[in-house]
Scaffold this active site. Structure first.
Site, PDB file in Angstrom:
ATOM      1  N   CYS A   1      -4.992  47.260 -16.775  1.00 15.09           N
ATOM      2  CA  CYS A   1      -5.763  46.349 -15.933  1.00 15.09           C
ATOM      3  C   CYS A   1      -5.333  46.440 -14.473  1.00 15.09           C
ATOM      4  CB  CYS A   1      -5.588  44.907 -16.386  1.00 15.09           C
ATOM      5  SG  CYS A   1      -6.221  44.647 -18.032  1.00 15.09           S
TER       6      CYS A   1
ATOM      7  N   CYS B   1      -2.016  44.196  -6.870  1.00 16.90           N
ATOM      8  CA  CYS B   1      -2.609  44.193  -5.539  1.00 16.90           C
ATOM      9  C   CYS B   1      -1.947  43.134  -4.656  1.00 16.90           C
ATOM     10  CB  CYS B   1      -4.102  43.937  -5.648  1.00 16.90           C
ATOM     11  SG  CYS B   1      -4.494  42.386  -6.439  1.00 16.90           S
TER      12      CYS B   1
ATOM     13  N   CYS C   1      -5.432  36.608 -10.335  1.00 18.77           N
ATOM     14  CA  CYS C   1      -4.032  36.843  -9.967  1.00 18.77           C
ATOM     15  C   CYS C   1      -3.234  35.542 -10.058  1.00 18.77           C
ATOM     16  CB  CYS C   1      -3.918  37.404  -8.549  1.00 18.77           C
ATOM     17  SG  CYS C   1      -4.611  39.048  -8.394  1.00 18.77           S
TER      18      CYS C   1
ATOM     19  N   ASP D   1      -2.419  45.111 -13.191  1.00 17.22           N
ATOM     20  CA  ASP D   1      -1.426  44.161 -12.708  1.00 17.22           C
ATOM     21  C   ASP D   1      -0.484  43.697 -13.818  1.00 17.22           C
ATOM     22  OD1 ASP D   1      -4.273  42.221 -11.651  1.00 17.22           O
ATOM     23  OD2 ASP D   1      -3.669  42.705 -13.700  1.00 17.22           O
TER      24      ASP D   1
END
Lengths: 396, 142
Positions: free
Chosen positions: B34, B59, B103, B36
């Site tokens: 994915c 990111c 996130c 992360d």
């Protein structure tokens, strides 16, 4: 923010060269007449468009009447695919393209699939090359169109266009190429390469944004995409973007005249940048080396870190770059091109594209090679994957 | 720039980066496919988060969310730390772009996982935690 500014995203767009801008300017305010009007000031704009059409034709060895101006490269791609598909659907409903096309092609193909067409998406090898034999085997009695990009925008692979053109000619199938990344950068000859339709966009070779063109070989059956007035000989309605068209013409002429020397210069910079980047541990080059790679294109994967983070840190050092990482695309899908050359998702996330052009200097290459290793170290230092690798929990 | 100044500050100068060698609670979420992975290390003493560190592959907003989450729970009681939500992380960062909200979810999940990991090692009962399956599916497909 550092004081230095290094633009390395020429494949995304270029600046407009001063001589191009200069030639465009009078068409905004002095020679502003609508080319379709009858009074004499409009004949100036009409002549300017004709002159630009000649210049575009000259750059790709086409005839003047075979060039049609559009609003952008994506429009040219959409027109070529949809226009040919719908005009030729009595002959068949099968289209062949590749897995690494620009989304202007891929999404237009998806639209055609939802309208009863069948599309074959050819795979590519580890360097991004289409196999012409495989393409020939994919042809069936319902195939009406082949669309293969001239050069890939992400990894710079230049496809065997002449071979593909020859196959299509022999099998009497129309051949379109999205040459948006190629025109003005590498030699393009529609006659020699048996190309029936070709898309291009001005802002990839120092012309303005918002103008492109589609080359349509004489005699080809194609439906209109934009319906309306009689502009572009009744094939593409809409009042002409005169200044843009003038800019496109000047830019393409300039790019072709400088191409040979500029290619030598850029491929030298490119190869030096690649050599330097390959010294970073766990880096890999995506796409081919040498003459079958676009002169200004570099694309690498840096393991254990993520592309957007690299871009943001590069930006803080004044370097503009791009990535095929999911996080930069806005769609959260990682690069379909890097997946198509066989890279696993986790490596694709760490991709970095640096594309060079007219303003790129030796010092720019030095600067990137100076700052990037530190950025990679910094991100790896906080990456759990890097830590696992150091503890030998991940094999490479 | 799509990010707030706060996000950029936490991305450029992340707080509490690293590992805790004698951590007594570790939570890892996400996966490399994915794009992360977040790993949170806790040092809990007398029911207080004495120290917290993170390692993140991801990111800009993933790194900033990790950094902010560690700041929000450091020095707090376990009960307080448990109330951390993804919304709180995003708000403390002056907002995240909609496409990056997952996130902050990862940060919330990593903290909860780490706390429960500590509770297991301390012989305590696990606290109930409902993962944000909806956001995962929305972001990464099924």
């Amino acid at each position: 923010m550092s004081g230095r500014s290094v633009y390395l995203d020429y494949a995304a767009t270029t600046y407009v060269k001063p001589e191009v801008l200069q030639e465009m300017l009078p068409y905004f305010n002095v020679n502003f007449g609508n080319p379709s009007s009858l009074y004499s000031i409009s004949s100036v704009t009409q002549r300017a468009i004709d002159r630009s059409r000649e210049r575009v034709a000259g750059a790709i060895n086409a005839e003047r009447e075979e060039i049609y101006f559009t609003g952008c490269g994506s429009e040219a791609d959409n027109w070529a695919l949809k226009g040919v598909a719908f005009a030729n659907r009595r002959r068949g409903n099968h289209i062949i393209t590749t897995k690494i096309e620009h989304h202007a092609i891929l999404h237009a193909c998806e639209f055609l699939e939802s309208n009863g067409f069948e599309v074959t998406y050819l795979p590519v090898d580890q360097y991004g090359f289409v196999d012409p034999d495989e393409l020939e085997r994919a042809i069936n009695e319902r195939t009406i169109l082949v669309s293969v990009m001239f050069a890939n925008n992400e990894i710079g692979t230049i496809e065997p266009i002449r071979e593909i053109g020859a196959i299509c000619r022999n099998r009497k199938i129309l051949f379109h190429t999205d040459a948006v990344q190629a025109v003005g950068h590498v030699p393009v000859d529609v006659k020699d390469m048996n190309i029936d339709l070709l898309s291009l966009a001005a802002h990839k070779f120092y012309g303005p944004k918002g103008v492109g063109a589609l080359y349509i070989k004489k005699g080809i059956k194609i439906d209109n995409l934009i319906h309306g007035g009689g502009q572009e000989r009744g094939k593409r309605a809409g009042t002409e973007n005169v200044a843009g068209i003038v800019g496109l013409g000047k830019a393409i002429e300039l790019a072709v005249s400088e191409m040979e020397l500029e290619n030598l210069r850029l491929s030298g910079l490119r190869d030096r940048l690649i050599t330097g980047l390959m010294k970073i541990p766990h880096s890999r080059l995506n796409g081919p080396k040498g003459f079958s790679r676009l002169p200004g294109n570099v694309n690498v994967c840096l393991r254990f870190i993520e592309g957007e983070s690299i871009i943001l840190l590069l930006d803080s050092m004044g370097v503009c770059a791009s990535s095929g990482s999911a996080c930069t695309s806005g769609s959260l899908d990682p690069s379909h091109v890097l997946l198509a050359i066989g890279l696993p998702h986790e490596i694709v996330h760490g991709s970095l594209r640096l594309t060079m052009g007219s303003g790129t200097t030796d010092e720019d290459v030095d600067y990137v090679l100076e700052v990037l290793p530190g950025i990679v170290d910094r991100l790896r230092e906080m990456s759990p994957l890097w830590k696992e690798y150091l503890r030998e929990e991940i094999k490479v | 720039m799509m990010y707030s100044e706060k996000v950029m500050d936490h991305f450029m100068h992340p707080r509490n980066v690293g590992e805790i060698p004698d951590a007594n609670g570790i939570g890892e979420v996400g996966n490399p496919v994915c794009g992360d992975i977040m790993k949170i290390y806790l040092k809990v003493e007398e029911n207080i988060v004495k120290d917290v560190k993170f390692n993140t592959f991801g990111c800009g907003s993933a790194i900033a969310s990790s950094s902010m989450a560690t700041e929000l729970i450091k020095g707090r009681t376990l009960e307080d730390a448990w109330t951390l939500t993804n919304k709180a992380v995003a708000e403390a960062l002056d907002g995240l772009p909609p496409i990056k909200m997952h996130c902050s979810v990862l940060a919330e999940e990593a903290v909860h996982k780490a706390i429960n990991d500590y509770r297991v090692s301390a012989g305590l009962q696990l606290w109930d935690y409902k993962e944000h399956d909806d956001i995962h599916a929305q972001v990464h497909g099924n």
